[in-house]
Design a protein around this motif. Structure first.
Motif, PDB file in Angstrom:
ATOM      1  N   ALA A 169      54.367  60.598  53.736  1.00  0.00           N
ATOM      2  CA  ALA A 169      53.314  61.285  54.485  1.00  0.00           C
ATOM      3  C   ALA A 169      53.830  62.556  55.163  1.00  0.00           C
ATOM      4  CB  ALA A 169      52.699  60.340  55.511  1.00  0.00           C
ATOM      5  N   ASN A 170      55.040  62.512  55.714  1.00  0.00           N
ATOM      6  CA  ASN A 170      55.592  63.691  56.380  1.00  0.00           C
ATOM      7  C   ASN A 170      55.825  64.830  55.393  1.00  0.00           C
ATOM      8  OD1 ASN A 170      55.602  62.494  58.921  1.00  0.00           O
ATOM      9  ND2 ASN A 170      57.665  61.660  58.658  1.00  0.00           N
ATOM     10  N   THR A 171      56.352  64.500  54.221  1.00  0.00           N
ATOM     11  CA  THR A 171      56.556  65.510  53.185  1.00  0.00           C
ATOM     12  C   THR A 171      55.234  66.125  52.769  1.00  0.00           C
ATOM     13  OG1 THR A 171      58.586  64.483  52.358  1.00  0.00           O
ATOM     14  CG2 THR A 171      57.383  65.882  50.825  1.00  0.00           C
ATOM     15  N   TYR A 179      51.407  75.457  51.327  1.00  0.00           N
ATOM     16  CA  TYR A 179      50.359  75.796  50.357  1.00  0.00           C
ATOM     17  C   TYR A 179      49.504  74.543  50.142  1.00  0.00           C
ATOM     18  CZ  TYR A 179      48.028  77.984  46.399  1.00  0.00           C
ATOM     19  OH  TYR A 179      47.075  78.543  45.562  1.00  0.00           O
ATOM     20  N   PRO A 180      48.174  74.705  50.028  1.00  0.00           N
ATOM     21  CA  PRO A 180      47.298  73.528  49.918  1.00  0.00           C
ATOM     22  C   PRO A 180      47.645  72.649  48.708  1.00  0.00           C
ATOM     23  CG  PRO A 180      46.005  75.480  50.423  1.00  0.00           C
ATOM     24  CD  PRO A 180      47.384  75.961  50.110  1.00  0.00           C
ATOM     25  N   ILE A 181      47.857  71.374  48.983  1.00  0.00           N
ATOM     26  CA  ILE A 181      48.132  70.398  47.939  1.00  0.00           C
ATOM     27  C   ILE A 181      46.807  69.800  47.463  1.00  0.00           C
ATOM     28  CG2 ILE A 181      49.291  68.227  47.390  1.00  0.00           C
ATOM     29  CD1 ILE A 181      51.202  70.566  47.911  1.00  0.00           C
ATOM     30  N   THR A 182      46.618  69.741  46.163  1.00  0.00           N
ATOM     31  CA  THR A 182      45.376  69.198  45.617  1.00  0.00           C
ATOM     32  C   THR A 182      45.410  67.685  45.522  1.00  0.00           C
ATOM     33  OG1 THR A 182      44.702  71.175  44.400  1.00  0.00           O
ATOM     34  CG2 THR A 182      44.010  69.064  43.476  1.00  0.00           C
ATOM     35  N   ALA A 183      46.547  67.121  45.095  1.00  0.00           N
ATOM     36  CA  ALA A 183      46.611  65.668  44.901  1.00  0.00           C
ATOM     37  C   ALA A 183      48.009  65.142  45.189  1.00  0.00           C
ATOM     38  CB  ALA A 183      46.212  65.306  43.475  1.00  0.00           C
ATOM     39  N   ALA A 184      48.053  63.937  45.741  1.00  0.00           N
ATOM     40  CA  ALA A 184      49.307  63.211  45.932  1.00  0.00           C
ATOM     41  C   ALA A 184      49.232  61.953  45.085  1.00  0.00           C
ATOM     42  CB  ALA A 184      49.514  62.861  47.399  1.00  0.00           C
ATOM     43  N   GLU A 185      50.131  61.833  44.127  1.00  0.00           N
ATOM     44  CA  GLU A 185      50.119  60.680  43.229  1.00  0.00           C
ATOM     45  C   GLU A 185      51.090  59.625  43.734  1.00  0.00           C
ATOM     46  OE1 GLU A 185      50.910  59.479  38.555  1.00  0.00           O
ATOM     47  OE2 GLU A 185      50.433  61.556  39.066  1.00  0.00           O
ATOM     48  N   ILE A 186      50.548  58.476  44.109  1.00  0.00           N
ATOM     49  CA  ILE A 186      51.352  57.357  44.588  1.00  0.00           C
ATOM     50  C   ILE A 186      50.796  56.067  43.994  1.00  0.00           C
ATOM     51  CG2 ILE A 186      52.019  58.483  46.760  1.00  0.00           C
ATOM     52  CD1 ILE A 186      49.875  56.706  48.161  1.00  0.00           C
ATOM     53  N   GLU A 187      51.613  55.026  43.956  1.00  0.00           N
ATOM     54  CA  GLU A 187      51.149  53.739  43.458  1.00  0.00           C
ATOM     55  C   GLU A 187      50.357  53.026  44.555  1.00  0.00           C
ATOM     56  OE1 GLU A 187      52.728  49.650  41.268  1.00  0.00           O
ATOM     57  OE2 GLU A 187      54.183  51.150  41.935  1.00  0.00           O
ATOM     58  N   VAL A 188      49.135  52.616  44.220  1.00  0.00           N
ATOM     59  CA  VAL A 188      48.291  51.875  45.161  1.00  0.00           C
ATOM     60  C   VAL A 188      47.568  50.767  44.402  1.00  0.00           C
ATOM     61  CG1 VAL A 188      46.476  51.977  46.904  1.00  0.00           C
ATOM     62  CG2 VAL A 188      47.853  54.020  46.450  1.00  0.00           C
ATOM     63  N   ASP A 195      53.240  50.146  54.207  1.00  0.00           N
ATOM     64  CA  ASP A 195      53.147  51.173  55.247  1.00  0.00           C
ATOM     65  C   ASP A 195      53.167  52.583  54.666  1.00  0.00           C
ATOM     66  OD1 ASP A 195      53.032  49.198  57.159  1.00  0.00           O
ATOM     67  OD2 ASP A 195      55.159  49.309  57.684  1.00  0.00           O
ATOM     68  N   ASN A 196      53.980  52.818  53.636  1.00  0.00           N
ATOM     69  CA  ASN A 196      54.035  54.163  53.050  1.00  0.00           C
ATOM     70  C   ASN A 196      52.711  54.546  52.405  1.00  0.00           C
ATOM     71  OD1 ASN A 196      56.652  55.470  53.430  1.00  0.00           O
ATOM     72  ND2 ASN A 196      57.505  53.710  52.350  1.00  0.00           N
ATOM     73  N   GLN A 197      52.132  53.600  51.659  1.00  0.00           N
ATOM     74  CA  GLN A 197      50.826  53.889  51.052  1.00  0.00           C
ATOM     75  C   GLN A 197      49.791  54.203  52.126  1.00  0.00           C
ATOM     76  OE1 GLN A 197      52.796  51.439  49.822  1.00  0.00           O
ATOM     77  NE2 GLN A 197      52.703  51.535  47.583  1.00  0.00           N
ATOM     78  N   LYS A 198      49.747  53.383  53.155  1.00  0.00           N
ATOM     79  CA  LYS A 198      48.739  53.575  54.200  1.00  0.00           C
ATOM     80  C   LYS A 198      48.915  54.916  54.901  1.00  0.00           C
ATOM     81  CE  LYS A 198      48.398  48.589  54.939  1.00  0.00           C
ATOM     82  NZ  LYS A 198      48.713  47.455  55.845  1.00  0.00           N
ATOM     83  N   ALA A 199      50.158  55.320  55.131  1.00  0.00           N
ATOM     84  CA  ALA A 199      50.410  56.594  55.813  1.00  0.00           C
ATOM     85  C   ALA A 199      50.002  57.778  54.947  1.00  0.00           C
ATOM     86  CB  ALA A 199      51.888  56.698  56.190  1.00  0.00           C
ATOM     87  N   VAL A 200      50.324  57.737  53.658  1.00  0.00           N
ATOM     88  CA  VAL A 200      49.938  58.826  52.760  1.00  0.00           C
ATOM     89  C   VAL A 200      48.425  58.900  52.633  1.00  0.00           C
ATOM     90  CG1 VAL A 200      49.989  59.654  50.368  1.00  0.00           C
ATOM     91  CG2 VAL A 200      52.100  58.879  51.457  1.00  0.00           C
ATOM     92  N   ILE A 201      47.768  57.749  52.480  1.00  0.00           N
ATOM     93  CA  ILE A 201      46.308  57.719  52.340  1.00  0.00           C
ATOM     94  C   ILE A 201      45.646  58.315  53.579  1.00  0.00           C
ATOM     95  CG2 ILE A 201      44.314  56.164  52.256  1.00  0.00           C
ATOM     96  CD1 ILE A 201      46.056  54.341  50.421  1.00  0.00           C
ATOM     97  N   SER A 202      46.126  57.947  54.755  1.00  0.00           N
ATOM     98  CA  SER A 202      45.557  58.461  56.002  1.00  0.00           C
ATOM     99  C   SER A 202      45.789  59.965  56.144  1.00  0.00           C
ATOM    100  CB  SER A 202      46.171  57.723  57.193  1.00  0.00           C
ATOM    101  OG  SER A 202      45.726  58.274  58.411  1.00  0.00           O
ATOM    102  N   THR A 203      47.007  60.407  55.877  1.00  0.00           N
ATOM    103  CA  THR A 203      47.336  61.832  56.003  1.00  0.00           C
ATOM    104  C   THR A 203      46.561  62.666  54.991  1.00  0.00           C
ATOM    105  OG1 THR A 203      49.555  61.298  56.806  1.00  0.00           O
ATOM    106  CG2 THR A 203      49.232  63.508  55.905  1.00  0.00           C
ATOM    107  N   ALA A 204      46.468  62.168  53.763  1.00  0.00           N
ATOM    108  CA  ALA A 204      45.741  62.898  52.727  1.00  0.00           C
ATOM    109  C   ALA A 204      44.268  63.043  53.083  1.00  0.00           C
ATOM    110  CB  ALA A 204      45.889  62.175  51.389  1.00  0.00           C
TER     111      ALA A 204
END
Length: 342
Positions: A169-171, A179-188, A195-204
């Motif tokens: 999520a921090n990255t 620069y605006p990121i369009t998509a973050a690809e992670i396993e869900v 915790d990592n999935q939840k943090a990325v989902i919330s930040t995104a």
């Protein structure tokens, strides 16, 4: 016809895609090769089921082949040569940016430039690369350098949008500030929701970034159709994954049985339940299951129209809590060794 659609994030916020993306990896990664005809029908089925003006989100990789070559992209090249009218009906994301010796992430301009040019050469003239993702974050190169390299290539017209894969999520936040990121690809999925999935989902969601949620079916495990490691075909890459080893497989089976019960009560397949649950995590969620058959593509896509009630979502959430998953996501490596969550 599928009715649900979603808007992509970042610089692609004007683009509408279907509610479920189409992962193409196993079209060229299976131990038993499939025909072009079967692959093409699988892709076309997903495109043709969408409302007019909606693009099908396709996901490929520079190394999606048994020999880690461009076989998947060459397959797409043949598809778009035969069906050039489908180029504008699809949004193509491709992962790359991996050095060969040793095989690992490389965020240098030299590697990224060579990667995107190799991808476009393999794709041929009929389809342009829409979104490029470094397949993993290079921990040895400053994030600012990686992003500046990507922005330079984007402005040169090598691709139109930037994505990240397996980032934390921090990255994601730091990169998006450059620069605006369009998509973050992670396993869900119900067996990959920590915790990592939840943090990325919330930040995104906060930053208007699409979460491209790969593996929503647990690499096929959550469908309930693979009942033991012996059901995995010889030569299938899944036989090397920790969770598909005998002792871990059995330990995680209660999770599958519980999900199957909820799916049966809902009148959907276990695969559709898992996809619908991933989609329920937010309007920015784009489940990314793989498919090599038209029937499977349509089954997956139809899950995008399945609405889970709050009670059904809670039932899946409770199953996840009650059945902690045993075993890591890949080959017994640490996250750093596997280049995850950088």
């Amino acid at each position: 016809m599928i009715s649900h659609t979603i808007k992509l994030g970042g610089t692609a916020s004007s683009i509408t895609v279907g509610p479920v993306a189409h992962g193409l990896m196993m079209m060229t990664g299976s131990p038993v090769p499939i025909s072009d005809e079967q692959a093409f029908e699988s892709i076309k089925a997903g495109v043709d089921a969408l409302p007019p003006g909606t693009k099908a989100f396709l996901n490929s990789g520079e190394f999606y082949a048994r020999d880690f070559g461009t076989g998947n992209l060459q397959l797409l090249s043949r598809f778009f040569a035969k069906y050039p009218e489908y180029a504008d009906k699809t949004f193509l994301s491709v992962k790359g940016g991996m050095s060969r010796q040793p095989f690992g992430p490389d965020g240098s301009m030299e590697c990224l430039r060579a990667s995107v040019e190799n991808i476009q050469n393999a794709l041929g003239p009929n389809k342009k690369l829409d979104l490029f993702e470094p397949a993993r974050i290079d921990r040895n190169t400053p994030l600012e350098t990686i992003m500046n390299n990507l922005v330079t290539l984007l402005k040169e017209g090598k691709f139109s949008h930037i994505g990240l894969s397996e980032c934390n999520a921090n990255t994601l936040r730091k990169a998006n500030a450059i620069y605006p990121i369009t998509a973050a690809e992670i396993e869900v999925s119900p067996w990959a929701y920590g915790d990592n999935q939840k943090a990325v989902i919330s930040t995104a969601r906060e930053l208007n970034i699409t979460v491209l949620a790969y593996g929503p079916l647990g690499k096929g495990y959550l469908t309930g159709q693979i009942k033991s490691p012996s059901d995995i075909p010889e030569g299938d890459f899944r036989s090397h994954f920790t969770r598909f080893k005998e002792e871990y497989f059995k330990a995680n089976w209660a999770l599958v049985e519980s999900l199957v019960a909820v799916a049966e009560k809902k009148g959907v397949t276990p695969a559709q339940l898992s996809i619908a649950w991933v989609a329920s995590l937010g309007p920015h969620m784009l489940p990314l299951p793989g498919s090599s058959k038209a029937s499977r593509t349509l089954e997956n896509l139809q899950a995008g129209d399945i609405e889970l009630t709050p009670e059904e979502v809670k039932a899946v959430d409770d199953i996840i809590v009650a059945n902690p998953v045993v075993g890591d996501r890949y080959f017994g490596q640490s996250d750093e060794e596997a280049h995850l969550w950088a």
